[in-house]
Enzyme design. Structure first.
Site, PDB file in Angstrom:
ATOM      1  CB  ALA A 125      45.542  29.601  37.797  1.00 38.87           C
ATOM      2  CG  ASP A 170      45.740  42.986  42.683  1.00 42.37           C
ATOM      3  OD1 ASP A 170      46.603  42.104  42.830  1.00 42.37           O
ATOM      4  OD2 ASP A 170      44.922  42.980  41.753  1.00 42.37           O
ATOM      5  NE  ARG A 215      35.162  34.582  29.963  1.00 47.57           N
ATOM      6  CZ  ARG A 215      35.390  35.269  31.082  1.00 47.57           C
ATOM      7  NH1 ARG A 215      36.603  35.741  31.324  1.00 47.57           N
ATOM      8  NH2 ARG A 215      34.425  35.473  31.956  1.00 47.57           N
ATOM      9  CE  LYS A 255      44.812  38.914  46.552  1.00 53.14           C
ATOM     10  NZ  LYS A 255      45.063  40.030  45.598  1.00 53.14           N
TER      11      LYS A 255
END
Length: 341
Positions: free
Chosen positions: A19, A182, A41, A101
């Site tokens: 991010a 991954d 969160r 992804k």
């Protein structure tokens, strides 16, 4: 949605490493995009992320981010197991979505998310940044033109020796860890770009102590089409060994090779076979971490009112999801063979 005259307003869902990388690249495109909100969160994590990246609003829940009326598109950067739930939340709130992804962790979930985006009339894209790179797109155009002849084999691999703790998300089955989701998603997408979806897949893998696959390989076969004869491909991914990040497309009248197809700066193009073959090196550059091409494609699609990108179309994302399912199934076969369609 179409915003022709204004910057596309982005929201960032989750505050992990990827991010941060994408947010930094977004800042390199100030004339076409701006990050206006981040959600986590944990409100404390969201506020720290917002302070680091100069983002005006921080939310302590994903739902609050999705409800922000000033956000046009949300980048879902949470762990794999959360992609479906968070992307669905954003779509149901009327937001366009770019999902890291793999889009989801199964073909069934992927189909569900694509159908929801279609029903809502909203943009959805899997964040497969390599497919938006100009050099990889140029390679696909060269092969498609036929100047290298027919494809006979594609080889793709991606791996590194992970030495972290077993609690890390890469090895955590509860977070959909493992080499295939991954790392293996990149070789599968690389092969898909040139050959589409395989007819057959023969896979192999070994497990980490946590039970997820730590090393995996597969041979793929492709039936003949109107434009080419039958073809094959080999793929590999690993959390146990430093595999090359290589993609090779071998054709009847030449070949092309990327030594790093995730973020390719060079493409070796070979025209001809044997001692008379002619080699050429094509190069490209990129700003920042290389995500600006992906960001630019999302912005373009939103301004054009497109629901999916032609560079990462829904059909290919779904085909790759089915291939990943088959690869995993070859390593983790069901206890009851009758459960397999």
């Amino acid at each position: 949605m179409s915003r022709h005259d204004a910057r596309i307003r982005w929201g960032i869902l989750s505050t992990g490493h990827i991010a941060s990388v994408l947010t930094r690249d977004l800042a390199l495109l100030p004339d076409e995009a701006e990050v206006v909100a981040v959600g986590s969160r944990s409100l404390d994590k969201a506020q720290r992320f917002a302070a680091e990246h100069q983002i005006p609003r921080a939310y302590g829940s994903y739902a609050e981010l999705a409800a922000d009326p000033e956000v046009d598109v949300i980048y879902v950067a949470s762990t794999h197991n959360d992609h479906l739930g968070s992307a669905r939340l954003c779509l149901e709130a009327g937001k366009a979505v770019l999902v890291e992804k793999p889009l989801t962790v199964s073909a069934t979930e992927t189909e569900e998310l694509i159908e929801l985006a279609g029903e809502q009339g909203l943009f959805l894209m899997e964040a497969l940044w390599s497919r938006t790179n100009p050099l990889l797109r140029q390679a696909a155009q060269i092969v498609q033109s036929g100047e290298l002849g027919a494809i006979r084999h594609v080889n793709a691999s991606f791996g590194f020796a992970f030495r972290g703790d077993e609690s890390h998300r890469l090895l955590d089955p509860d977070q959909a860890g493992g080499a295939i989701f991954d790392l293996g998603v990149y070789p599968v997408h690389g092969v898909n770009l040139f050959l589409g979806e395989p007819s057959e897949l023969y896979g192999f893998g070994t497990l980490a102590p946590t039970g997820v696959e730590a090393h995996a390989a597969a041979l793929l076969t492709f039936a003949a089409t109107e434009s080419r004869p039958p073809a094959t491909a080999s793929i590999a991914c690993s959390l146990e060994a430093d595999l090359p990040f290589r993609l090779e497309v071998l054709c009847t009248d030449g070949s092309l090779r990327f030594d790093n197809f995730l973020l390719p700066s060079e493409l070796t193009l070979t025209r001809g076979i044997g001692p008379d073959a002619n080699k050429e090196t094509l190069v490209t550059q990129w700003p920042g971490g290389g995500y600006t091409f992906e960001i630019g494609e999302v912005n373009r699609c939103l301004r054009a009112g497109e629901l999916e990108s032609p560079l990462v179309p829904w059909r290919d994302t779904l085909a790759v999801a089915r291939t990943l399912d088959r690869w995993l199934l070859s390593i983790f076969p069901p206890l009851d063979p009758e459960l397999v369609d």
